[in-house]
Design a protein around this motif. Sequence first.
Motif, mmCIF file in Angstrom:
data_model
loop_
_atom_site.group_PDB
_atom_site.id
_atom_site.type_symbol
_atom_site.label_atom_id
_atom_site.label_comp_id
_atom_site.label_asym_id
_atom_site.label_seq_id
_atom_site.Cartn_x
_atom_site.Cartn_y
_atom_site.Cartn_z
ATOM 1 N N ASN A 180 0.872 -1.163 0.000
ATOM 2 C CA ASN A 180 0.000 0.000 0.000
ATOM 3 C C ASN A 180 0.915 1.221 0.000
ATOM 4 O OD1 ASN A 180 -2.198 1.702 0.230
ATOM 5 N ND2 ASN A 180 -2.438 1.366 2.422
ATOM 6 N N ILE A 181 0.945 1.962 -1.116
ATOM 7 C CA ILE A 181 1.937 3.017 -1.320
ATOM 8 C C ILE A 181 1.249 4.368 -1.516
ATOM 9 C CG2 ILE A 181 3.791 3.850 -2.820
ATOM 10 C CD1 ILE A 181 4.315 0.892 -3.554
ATOM 11 N N LEU A 182 1.733 5.378 -0.785
ATOM 12 C CA LEU A 182 1.318 6.756 -1.005
ATOM 13 C C LEU A 182 2.397 7.418 -1.847
ATOM 14 C CD1 LEU A 182 -0.501 9.224 -0.530
ATOM 15 C CD2 LEU A 182 0.776 9.629 1.600
ATOM 16 N N PHE A 183 1.995 7.973 -2.968
ATOM 17 C CA PHE A 183 2.906 8.608 -3.918
ATOM 18 C C PHE A 183 2.597 10.100 -3.930
ATOM 19 C CE2 PHE A 183 4.148 9.743 -8.296
ATOM 20 C CZ PHE A 183 5.416 9.206 -8.346
ATOM 21 N N VAL A 184 3.489 10.900 -3.341
ATOM 22 C CA VAL A 184 3.283 12.349 -3.249
ATOM 23 C C VAL A 184 4.225 13.025 -4.239
ATOM 24 C CG1 VAL A 184 3.191 14.360 -1.730
ATOM 25 C CG2 VAL A 184 2.733 12.074 -0.806
ATOM 26 N N ALA A 185 3.737 13.179 -5.448
ATOM 27 C CA ALA A 185 4.547 13.745 -6.515
ATOM 28 C C ALA A 185 3.644 14.061 -7.694
ATOM 29 C CB ALA A 185 5.643 12.776 -6.928
ATOM 30 N N ASP A 186 4.225 14.725 -8.676
ATOM 31 C CA ASP A 186 3.438 15.074 -9.848
ATOM 32 C C ASP A 186 4.013 14.459 -11.130
ATOM 33 O OD1 ASP A 186 5.693 16.620 -9.962
ATOM 34 O OD2 ASP A 186 4.647 18.537 -9.997
ATOM 35 N N GLU A 187 4.814 13.433 -10.996
ATOM 36 C CA GLU A 187 5.339 12.677 -12.131
ATOM 37 C C GLU A 187 4.885 11.234 -11.939
ATOM 38 O OE1 GLU A 187 9.501 13.407 -12.863
ATOM 39 O OE2 GLU A 187 9.315 15.383 -11.980
ATOM 40 N N PHE A 188 4.192 10.687 -12.921
ATOM 41 C CA PHE A 188 3.427 9.475 -12.669
ATOM 42 C C PHE A 188 3.985 8.182 -13.244
ATOM 43 C CE2 PHE A 188 0.593 13.140 -12.630
ATOM 44 C CZ PHE A 188 0.272 13.113 -11.288
ATOM 45 N N GLU A 189 5.082 8.219 -13.967
ATOM 46 C CA GLU A 189 5.621 6.991 -14.550
ATOM 47 C C GLU A 189 5.913 5.944 -13.475
ATOM 48 O OE1 GLU A 189 9.352 5.292 -17.203
ATOM 49 O OE2 GLU A 189 9.245 7.439 -16.780
ATOM 50 N N LEU A 190 6.513 6.363 -12.382
ATOM 51 C CA LEU A 190 6.836 5.430 -11.305
ATOM 52 C C LEU A 190 5.566 4.871 -10.669
ATOM 53 C CD1 LEU A 190 8.847 4.017 -9.448
ATOM 54 C CD2 LEU A 190 8.852 6.080 -8.031
ATOM 55 N N ALA A 191 4.585 5.734 -10.406
ATOM 56 C CA ALA A 191 3.323 5.269 -9.817
ATOM 57 C C ALA A 191 2.652 4.246 -10.731
ATOM 58 C CB ALA A 191 2.391 6.448 -9.559
ATOM 59 N N GLU A 192 2.663 4.496 -12.023
ATOM 60 C CA GLU A 192 2.062 3.567 -12.985
ATOM 61 C C GLU A 192 2.798 2.231 -12.993
ATOM 62 O OE1 GLU A 192 2.093 5.830 -16.594
ATOM 63 O OE2 GLU A 192 0.460 7.138 -15.919
ATOM 64 N N GLU A 193 4.115 2.281 -12.932
ATOM 65 C CA GLU A 193 4.918 1.049 -12.913
ATOM 66 C C GLU A 193 4.639 0.241 -11.645
ATOM 67 O OE1 GLU A 193 7.812 -1.769 -14.187
ATOM 68 O OE2 GLU A 193 7.082 -0.050 -15.316
ATOM 69 N N LEU A 194 4.557 0.925 -10.509
ATOM 70 C CA LEU A 194 4.255 0.234 -9.251
ATOM 71 C C LEU A 194 2.866 -0.414 -9.312
ATOM 72 C CD1 LEU A 194 5.706 2.902 -6.826
ATOM 73 C CD2 LEU A 194 6.445 0.510 -6.921
ATOM 74 N N GLN A 195 1.920 0.287 -9.893
ATOM 75 C CA GLN A 195 0.570 -0.254 -10.017
ATOM 76 C C GLN A 195 0.556 -1.472 -10.945
ATOM 77 O OE1 GLN A 195 -2.371 2.648 -11.255
ATOM 78 N NE2 GLN A 195 -3.823 1.728 -9.829
ATOM 79 N N GLU A 196 1.296 -1.401 -12.032
ATOM 80 C CA GLU A 196 1.396 -2.541 -12.952
ATOM 81 C C GLU A 196 2.001 -3.759 -12.263
ATOM 82 O OE1 GLU A 196 3.439 -1.324 -16.517
ATOM 83 O OE2 GLU A 196 1.929 0.205 -16.956
ATOM 84 N N ARG A 197 2.835 -3.529 -11.262
ATOM 85 C CA ARG A 197 3.457 -4.632 -10.515
ATOM 86 C C ARG A 197 2.524 -5.176 -9.430
ATOM 87 N NH1 ARG A 197 9.192 -4.878 -11.308
ATOM 88 N NH2 ARG A 197 9.496 -5.819 -9.260
ATOM 89 N N GLY A 198 1.304 -4.624 -9.350
ATOM 90 C CA GLY A 198 0.306 -5.155 -8.432
ATOM 91 C C GLY A 198 0.167 -4.431 -7.116
ATOM 92 N N HIS A 199 0.875 -3.337 -6.934
ATOM 93 C CA HIS A 199 0.791 -2.589 -5.687
ATOM 94 C C HIS A 199 -0.396 -1.628 -5.730
ATOM 95 C CE1 HIS A 199 4.565 -4.341 -4.619
ATOM 96 N NE2 HIS A 199 5.180 -3.778 -5.648
ATOM 97 N N TYR A 200 -0.964 -1.350 -4.544
ATOM 98 C CA TYR A 200 -2.049 -0.401 -4.430
ATOM 99 C C TYR A 200 -1.437 0.987 -4.278
ATOM 100 C CZ TYR A 200 -6.094 2.124 -2.830
ATOM 101 O OH TYR A 200 -7.099 3.052 -2.713
ATOM 102 N N ILE A 201 -1.806 1.914 -5.157
ATOM 103 C CA ILE A 201 -1.205 3.243 -5.181
ATOM 104 C C ILE A 201 -2.251 4.309 -4.880
ATOM 105 C CG2 ILE A 201 0.070 4.924 -6.579
ATOM 106 C CD1 ILE A 201 1.583 2.288 -6.129
ATOM 107 N N THR A 202 -1.926 5.197 -3.945
ATOM 108 C CA THR A 202 -2.702 6.409 -3.715
ATOM 109 C C THR A 202 -1.825 7.559 -4.168
ATOM 110 O OG1 THR A 202 -3.825 5.448 -1.794
ATOM 111 C CG2 THR A 202 -3.833 7.856 -1.982
#
Length: 127
Positions: free
Chosen positions: A4-26
């Motif tokens: 369960n990951i909180l992503f506080v940023a305005d660049e989304f490539e990393l958040a998308e990659e983490l989500q593709e790996r099955g992690h829950y992203i906020t």
Amino acid sequence: MKLNILFVADEFELAEELQERGHYITVAERPSRGLKNIEESDPFDVIIVDRLTYIWMGLNGVKLVQRLHEQYREKLPKVLIMCSHSDEALREDEKRFEGIKTQWKWPNASDFCKQIEEWFTEASTKN
């Protein structure tokens, strides 16, 4: 392992990659929203903060992490990561915030995802 990951940023490539790996992203594009997520949610496994996101709005990434350490210690994640373009700033953060991980912004998303998972596994075995 799903984090369960909180992503506080305005660049989304990393958040998308983490989500593709099955992690829950906020995603919180602003630190003020990230703080609200922290206040209203169960503790996150990982929090990733862009050090200077929205610095002109009064609450930047550094202040968010400072508040987390001062007011919400019970909500500190197993892995707290500060990202920046400045090595000097990252070294300051490592001294200021106990246990924080730092990362040059933004690394190869796939490699960084693996690093995050390794840091979490390492932190989980210590507790």
